[in-house]
Design a protein around this motif. Sequence first.
Motif, PDB file in Angstrom:
ATOM      1  N   ALA A  59       0.676  -1.325   0.168  1.00  0.00           N
ATOM      2  CA  ALA A  59      -0.036  -0.238   0.027  1.00  0.00           C
ATOM      3  C   ALA A  59       0.832   1.142  -0.005  1.00  0.00           C
ATOM      4  CB  ALA A  59      -0.852   0.150   1.256  1.00  0.00           C
ATOM      5  N   ARG A  60       1.956   1.094   0.637  1.00  0.00           N
ATOM      6  CA  ARG A  60       2.929   2.117   0.648  1.00  0.00           C
ATOM      7  C   ARG A  60       3.583   2.492  -0.691  1.00  0.00           C
ATOM      8  NH1 ARG A  60       7.264   1.219   5.132  1.00  0.00           N
ATOM      9  NH2 ARG A  60       8.192   3.523   4.138  1.00  0.00           N
ATOM     10  N   LEU A  61       3.795   1.525  -1.425  1.00  0.00           N
ATOM     11  CA  LEU A  61       4.363   1.651  -2.776  1.00  0.00           C
ATOM     12  C   LEU A  61       3.127   2.404  -3.610  1.00  0.00           C
ATOM     13  CD1 LEU A  61       6.728  -1.527  -3.602  1.00  0.00           C
ATOM     14  CD2 LEU A  61       7.133   0.971  -2.990  1.00  0.00           C
ATOM     15  N   GLU A  62       2.229   1.781  -3.579  1.00  0.00           N
ATOM     16  CA  GLU A  62       1.133   2.465  -4.280  1.00  0.00           C
ATOM     17  C   GLU A  62       0.766   3.965  -3.963  1.00  0.00           C
ATOM     18  OE1 GLU A  62      -2.327  -0.350  -3.661  1.00  0.00           O
ATOM     19  OE2 GLU A  62      -1.455  -1.902  -4.612  1.00  0.00           O
ATOM     20  N   THR A  63       1.119   4.352  -2.732  1.00  0.00           N
ATOM     21  CA  THR A  63       0.887   5.604  -2.307  1.00  0.00           C
ATOM     22  C   THR A  63       2.023   6.403  -2.957  1.00  0.00           C
ATOM     23  OG1 THR A  63      -0.243   5.171  -0.260  1.00  0.00           O
ATOM     24  CG2 THR A  63       1.089   7.358  -0.318  1.00  0.00           C
ATOM     25  N   GLU A  64       3.056   5.900  -3.221  1.00  0.00           N
ATOM     26  CA  GLU A  64       4.249   6.508  -3.403  1.00  0.00           C
ATOM     27  C   GLU A  64       4.027   6.898  -5.235  1.00  0.00           C
ATOM     28  OE1 GLU A  64       9.114   6.222  -3.503  1.00  0.00           O
ATOM     29  OE2 GLU A  64       8.151   4.472  -3.827  1.00  0.00           O
ATOM     30  N   MET A  65       3.401   5.811  -5.716  1.00  0.00           N
ATOM     31  CA  MET A  65       3.092   5.965  -7.414  1.00  0.00           C
ATOM     32  C   MET A  65       2.093   7.096  -7.590  1.00  0.00           C
ATOM     33  SD  MET A  65       2.608   2.327  -9.046  1.00  0.00           S
ATOM     34  CE  MET A  65       1.584   1.436  -7.772  1.00  0.00           C
ATOM     35  N   THR A  66       1.424   7.149  -6.510  1.00  0.00           N
ATOM     36  CA  THR A  66       0.175   8.540  -6.361  1.00  0.00           C
ATOM     37  C   THR A  66       0.846   9.781  -6.518  1.00  0.00           C
ATOM     38  OG1 THR A  66      -1.534   7.312  -5.718  1.00  0.00           O
ATOM     39  CG2 THR A  66      -1.890   9.645  -5.262  1.00  0.00           C
ATOM     40  N   VAL A  67       2.013   9.804  -5.284  1.00  0.00           N
ATOM     41  CA  VAL A  67       2.877  11.095  -5.155  1.00  0.00           C
ATOM     42  C   VAL A  67       3.426  11.437  -6.281  1.00  0.00           C
ATOM     43  CG1 VAL A  67       4.607  11.843  -3.674  1.00  0.00           C
ATOM     44  CG2 VAL A  67       2.786  10.660  -2.508  1.00  0.00           C
ATOM     45  N   LEU A  68       4.252  10.366  -6.877  1.00  0.00           N
ATOM     46  CA  LEU A  68       5.204  10.744  -7.860  1.00  0.00           C
ATOM     47  C   LEU A  68       4.223  11.303  -9.204  1.00  0.00           C
ATOM     48  CD1 LEU A  68       7.859   7.891  -7.722  1.00  0.00           C
ATOM     49  CD2 LEU A  68       8.031  10.350  -7.079  1.00  0.00           C
ATOM     50  N   ARG A  69       3.051  10.741  -9.480  1.00  0.00           N
ATOM     51  CA  ARG A  69       2.317  11.364 -10.364  1.00  0.00           C
ATOM     52  C   ARG A  69       1.949  12.789 -10.015  1.00  0.00           C
ATOM     53  NH1 ARG A  69       0.063   5.814 -10.493  1.00  0.00           N
ATOM     54  NH2 ARG A  69      -1.362   6.379  -9.348  1.00  0.00           N
ATOM     55  N   ALA A  70       1.837  13.237  -8.807  1.00  0.00           N
ATOM     56  CA  ALA A  70       1.452  14.436  -8.228  1.00  0.00           C
ATOM     57  C   ALA A  70       2.365  15.566  -8.707  1.00  0.00           C
ATOM     58  CB  ALA A  70       0.866  14.412  -6.940  1.00  0.00           C
ATOM     59  N   PHE A  71       3.732  14.695  -8.971  1.00  0.00           N
ATOM     60  CA  PHE A  71       4.856  15.745  -9.063  1.00  0.00           C
ATOM     61  C   PHE A  71       5.058  16.045 -10.622  1.00  0.00           C
ATOM     62  CE2 PHE A  71       5.892  14.559  -4.718  1.00  0.00           C
ATOM     63  CZ  PHE A  71       6.583  15.810  -4.113  1.00  0.00           C
ATOM     64  N   ASP A  72       4.217  17.008 -11.045  1.00  0.00           N
ATOM     65  CA  ASP A  72       4.519  17.250 -12.558  1.00  0.00           C
ATOM     66  C   ASP A  72       5.681  18.102 -12.934  1.00  0.00           C
ATOM     67  OD1 ASP A  72       4.067  20.206 -11.979  1.00  0.00           O
ATOM     68  OD2 ASP A  72       1.859  19.900 -11.850  1.00  0.00           O
ATOM     69  N   PRO A  73       5.996  18.278 -14.019  1.00  0.00           N
ATOM     70  CA  PRO A  73       7.280  18.738 -14.550  1.00  0.00           C
ATOM     71  C   PRO A  73       7.513  20.115 -14.097  1.00  0.00           C
ATOM     72  CG  PRO A  73       6.119  17.681 -16.320  1.00  0.00           C
ATOM     73  CD  PRO A  73       5.061  17.711 -15.375  1.00  0.00           C
ATOM     74  N   SER A  74       6.461  20.901 -13.863  1.00  0.00           N
ATOM     75  CA  SER A  74       6.693  22.313 -13.189  1.00  0.00           C
ATOM     76  C   SER A  74       7.229  22.122 -11.764  1.00  0.00           C
ATOM     77  CB  SER A  74       5.257  23.322 -13.348  1.00  0.00           C
ATOM     78  OG  SER A  74       4.271  22.702 -12.624  1.00  0.00           O
ATOM     79  N   VAL A  75       6.404  21.206 -11.035  1.00  0.00           N
ATOM     80  CA  VAL A  75       7.100  21.145  -9.493  1.00  0.00           C
ATOM     81  C   VAL A  75       8.464  20.699  -9.536  1.00  0.00           C
ATOM     82  CG1 VAL A  75       6.620  20.052  -7.252  1.00  0.00           C
ATOM     83  CG2 VAL A  75       4.731  20.976  -8.782  1.00  0.00           C
ATOM     84  N   ARG A  76       8.739  19.449 -10.282  1.00  0.00           N
ATOM     85  CA  ARG A  76       9.927  19.094 -10.225  1.00  0.00           C
ATOM     86  C   ARG A  76      11.025  19.889 -10.820  1.00  0.00           C
ATOM     87  NH1 ARG A  76      10.031  12.739 -11.255  1.00  0.00           N
ATOM     88  NH2 ARG A  76       8.068  12.038 -10.725  1.00  0.00           N
ATOM     89  N   ALA A  77      10.743  20.834 -11.668  1.00  0.00           N
ATOM     90  CA  ALA A  77      11.715  21.643 -12.248  1.00  0.00           C
ATOM     91  C   ALA A  77      12.216  22.857 -11.127  1.00  0.00           C
ATOM     92  CB  ALA A  77      11.194  22.505 -13.266  1.00  0.00           C
ATOM     93  N   GLU A  78      11.290  22.808 -10.058  1.00  0.00           N
ATOM     94  CA  GLU A  78      11.703  24.023  -9.101  1.00  0.00           C
ATOM     95  C   GLU A  78      12.593  23.229  -8.151  1.00  0.00           C
ATOM     96  OE1 GLU A  78      10.968  27.335  -8.907  1.00  0.00           O
ATOM     97  OE2 GLU A  78      10.319  27.046 -11.081  1.00  0.00           O
TER      98      GLU A  78
END
Length: 381
Positions: A59-78
């Motif tokens: 379940a923690r890994l599935e949460t992480e997948m949700t988290v990583l999808r939430a980090f869109d390119p604009s957020v990652r770039a900062e």
Amino acid sequence: MKRTPFELAAIATAAVPGLKPTAAAASPDDATDFDAALLETADGRRWRIRCPRGTEASARLETEMTVLRAFDPSVRAELPFQMPAVAGTVRMDGLTTCVYTNLTGTVRGLDELTAGTARLAREVGATLAAIHGLPQSLVDGADLPSYTANGFRQRRLNELDQAATTGKIPPVLLRRWEQAMEDVTLWRFNPTVVHGDLHEDNLLVDEERVTAVTGWTDLRIGDPADDFAWLVASNEPKFIESVLAAYHSSRKEPVDPQLARRAALAAEFALAQYLVKALALGDDGAVADARHMLAELAADIEASEAAEAEAAAAGPILEDEDPDGAPAEAVPVDAVSVSSPAGGTPALTGAAAEDDDADGQTETDTTALPVVSVSNRLPEA
């Protein structure tokens, strides 16, 4: 059953079609919950696989997948560091295994990390500041846990009650932790985005730079001090001070004077959380390990308290004479005490620490909470 790196490599080929690993090596991770490995392919690319050992870890890994999808390119770039990306997943026996594209840098042991340069300490501080400066909408949008300061304090009290019911926590620790958790002056903080599982295994370093942060399974809004617990437990004051200075400088917000004390509390309390989890899993070895560390911590705290009591019983301490030759006024040792957790801001205790709350009532600060005996690699709660 623990899986070998080569077994994990075989699983990775099912998660990522066409992946053909040519080498595999173990990767540091929470051994209670995950098997992990680094893989290399003929073209020189590197990959990482995390395979859960139970439903909670899955379940923690599935949460992480949700988290990583939430980090869109604009957020990652900062961000001043890289974020992992999921290359593929596979379901086995109802559990989700993830394969990630590997990132630049390598994991350093805690001793090696804290023995690093001032630049590396600044990098760690800036990394923590960047995480805590993430927009809270990331957490809200992913429907992840969010706590107010008081809500988080209440959560800790509930966890303490749960730990107490095991009957395996030394009384001196229960008293110490309860006192700290009931001291409202300790819990006046602004909640931030918190990584929630930050430690040296989730930092990748290249030379003197933090290049990537991994392990985003426990993202939440809560107490930023939680992300410092692993660092405070290292008992390396100089490095911790440098990290805290860089952190507060990068945050450019009012300094939280209690952050280091709450981090010290979190480092100690992680042992109780480890015990509770080990009992729930029926892991007798981990239970024995947790009880041993708790006993060591209790012994060190009792020795420290005995030394303080002995000093107080010795009576007032006379300061040197002032420049005019007159003896300075005697100051009782229990009137003002300045103590500091490892790397933390000194905290006044005793009469000088009293403060008026919003209702006009006087509250007295609890004793600072230095980590006196915690393994420099915290157990995973």
